[in-house]
Scaffold this motif. Sequence first.
Motif, PDB file in Angstrom:
ATOM      1  N   ARG A 142       4.908  63.962  -8.284  1.00  0.00           N
ATOM      2  CA  ARG A 142       5.849  65.584  -8.599  1.00  0.00           C
ATOM      3  C   ARG A 142       7.171  65.829  -8.577  1.00  0.00           C
ATOM      4  O   ARG A 142       7.859  66.132 -10.055  1.00  0.00           O
ATOM      5  N   GLU A 178      13.055  64.591 -14.147  1.00  0.00           N
ATOM      6  CA  GLU A 178      12.509  64.344 -15.801  1.00  0.00           C
ATOM      7  C   GLU A 178      12.733  65.638 -16.569  1.00  0.00           C
ATOM      8  O   GLU A 178      14.155  65.941 -17.511  1.00  0.00           O
ATOM      9  N   ALA A 179      12.117  66.395 -16.067  1.00  0.00           N
ATOM     10  CA  ALA A 179      12.402  68.339 -16.502  1.00  0.00           C
ATOM     11  C   ALA A 179      13.679  68.626 -16.604  1.00  0.00           C
ATOM     12  O   ALA A 179      13.841  69.295 -17.670  1.00  0.00           O
ATOM     13  N   PRO A 183       6.037  60.686 -15.161  1.00  0.00           N
ATOM     14  CA  PRO A 183       6.985  60.227 -15.239  1.00  0.00           C
ATOM     15  C   PRO A 183       7.625  59.328 -16.228  1.00  0.00           C
ATOM     16  O   PRO A 183       7.552  57.987 -15.625  1.00  0.00           O
ATOM     17  N   GLN A 241       4.839  70.085 -20.088  1.00  0.00           N
ATOM     18  CA  GLN A 241       4.322  69.592 -19.955  1.00  0.00           C
ATOM     19  C   GLN A 241       4.401  69.716 -18.453  1.00  0.00           C
ATOM     20  O   GLN A 241       2.918  69.732 -17.372  1.00  0.00           O
ATOM     21  N   GLN A 242       5.702  69.363 -17.752  1.00  0.00           N
ATOM     22  CA  GLN A 242       5.786  68.817 -15.816  1.00  0.00           C
ATOM     23  C   GLN A 242       5.951  70.703 -14.991  1.00  0.00           C
ATOM     24  O   GLN A 242       6.241  71.687 -15.854  1.00  0.00           O
ATOM     25  N   PRO A 243       5.386  70.786 -13.652  1.00  0.00           N
ATOM     26  CA  PRO A 243       4.973  69.502 -13.345  1.00  0.00           C
ATOM     27  C   PRO A 243       3.510  69.469 -13.313  1.00  0.00           C
ATOM     28  O   PRO A 243       3.007  69.134 -11.972  1.00  0.00           O
ATOM     29  N   HIS A 244       3.206  69.480 -13.965  1.00  0.00           N
ATOM     30  CA  HIS A 244       1.480  69.699 -14.078  1.00  0.00           C
ATOM     31  C   HIS A 244       0.623  68.204 -14.021  1.00  0.00           C
ATOM     32  O   HIS A 244       1.308  67.445 -14.588  1.00  0.00           O
ATOM     33  N   ARG A 261       0.792  63.593 -13.052  1.00  0.00           N
ATOM     34  CA  ARG A 261       2.461  63.367 -13.275  1.00  0.00           C
ATOM     35  C   ARG A 261       2.866  62.241 -13.997  1.00  0.00           C
ATOM     36  O   ARG A 261       2.453  61.185 -13.070  1.00  0.00           O
ATOM     37  N   ALA A 303       7.764  63.512 -22.412  1.00  0.00           N
ATOM     38  CA  ALA A 303       8.405  64.453 -22.545  1.00  0.00           C
ATOM     39  C   ALA A 303      10.069  64.343 -23.140  1.00  0.00           C
ATOM     40  O   ALA A 303      10.195  65.183 -23.981  1.00  0.00           O
ATOM     41  N   VAL A 349       7.985  64.325 -12.108  1.00  0.00           N
ATOM     42  CA  VAL A 349       8.877  64.981 -13.196  1.00  0.00           C
ATOM     43  C   VAL A 349       9.748  65.786 -13.442  1.00  0.00           C
ATOM     44  O   VAL A 349      10.021  66.466 -14.348  1.00  0.00           O
ATOM     45  N   ILE A 350       9.700  66.531 -12.139  1.00  0.00           N
ATOM     46  CA  ILE A 350      11.439  67.348 -12.116  1.00  0.00           C
ATOM     47  C   ILE A 350      12.013  67.478 -12.387  1.00  0.00           C
ATOM     48  O   ILE A 350      12.963  68.082 -13.313  1.00  0.00           O
TER      49      ILE A 350
END
Length: 522
Positions: free
Chosen positions: A300, A306-307, A287, A279-282, A285, A253, A303-304
């Motif tokens: 999951r 994080e995004a 982070p 690439q998130q949240p594919h 995961r 990320a 990473v959301i």
Amino acid sequence: MKKLLQLTTLILFLISCQSKKQTKEVSTPQTDTSVTKPNIIVIYMDDLGYGDVGFNGSKTTQTPNIDKLANDGMVFTNGYASSATCTPSRYALLTGKYPWKEKDAKILPGTASLIIGTEQKTLPKILKQQGYHTGIVGKWHLGLGAGNVDWNQHVSPGPNEIGFDESYIMAATQDRVPTVYIKDGDVVGLDPNDPIEVNYSKNFDGQPTGKDNPELLKMKWHHGHNSSIVNGIPRIGFMKGGEKAKWVDEDMADHFLAKAQDYVKRHKEQPFFLYYALQQPHVPRTPHARFVGKSGMGPRGDVIVEADWIVGEFIKTLEKEGVLENTLIVFSSDNGPVLNDGYYDDAVEKLGNHDPKGGFRGGKYSLFEAGVRVPFFTYWKGKIKPGISDALVCQLDLGTSLSTIIGNPTKIADGEDLSNAFLGKSNKGRDHLVIEANTRTAIRKGDWLYIPPYPGMVKKYDDVNIEVGSDAIAQLYNLKEDKAEQHNLATSNPDKLAEIQAAFISERGETYFEGIEPLVLH
């Protein structure tokens, strides 16, 4: 007297020349188009559900940066991806063409050939013709090369051959090999003494796999992901070599963010188009350590978070570089959500009260609404007034619509001109939209969803616990009154069924069932 006359004539001549020069300068077209043509950025998430963001009503996720951008823009409650899976949606976004019209627009292995023809009209090509610099950073997954790719040589054709001036990508997905970054067709950091080999059907001698070597794993596979191990994570497909070029998942990320920020800094002096595909949240995961545990919902949710931070940092860069006010941003996702998509990562166990589907039925891989109705908004500071629109819009309309917005109306394949809707000037969207999931199709028209009969096909894929929308009988739902699609009205409302069915057959034909392929995950 004669000298005075000559002097007067000379002065008049000079005045005449100056006047002509000024007239010529006024009539010369402006070469700086930054004032009239906005920069365009598409921020494209991966498997983000309608209910995964606060601006769609979620109280259980933390997306303050995305929410702020959305709430200052135009949020579309009827915003659609073209497909319930990644490759078809990405194909439609860039080409404006329904993915079910392209036989190869399906979930691709990392070794697939480029499925966009180099002669096709594409969104980056249209913008490039109007003076835009075009770039892509992030996930690609539309194939590379023309078959039997040698990853140790320049890989072509790819993004650069379909309209992008610059590309910095992963070939397919984070869970597929090759697990390397590719810049303008060349693998980044490749050691020529350690060549890359990739195979999706057979392993290389002596190479450990997730299936045979569980002791080497830091993430356990659930289904499908049991081939080569990279960074302790089992992948789809087999890979050997390229050790120095392999990415570090937890840094991905940040890595892509830095590339997107750099792109903006280098091209801020001219109109630019950046396709920023996160690439998130594919899965997998992964982070960064800064975000581990921040959501309370496992990797999951983390990473959301994080995004969302990534988007916030990227917007700060646009502000710092002085380009935010002249930048049109489109935010969306390639398809709906999935929890367990191949790894044991507590996505199900730690979900709590969160509903990634946002009250809809289905999810990724599904013809039901949660598969294709996704987070969707447009933002242009000072040009788009904050609001919420229920216009029916789709990602495949972006090319045609954006060409109108920049003053060069161009019809791109099946895309419709919804520029006024995207700019918040009209609430009029599409009349209807054909959606796709693993080669099966359905139609949204007005408030109604019609799914034709698919006899003999699985109704639910147990590995991911998602209803895929197939049934032996026709299905008709009034989405305005039945958001969760619990009441099939095909029998009780035959007139509406006939109307919507006719619209579907008009688009797909009576042979819509031909060419249907088995459900493929990931």
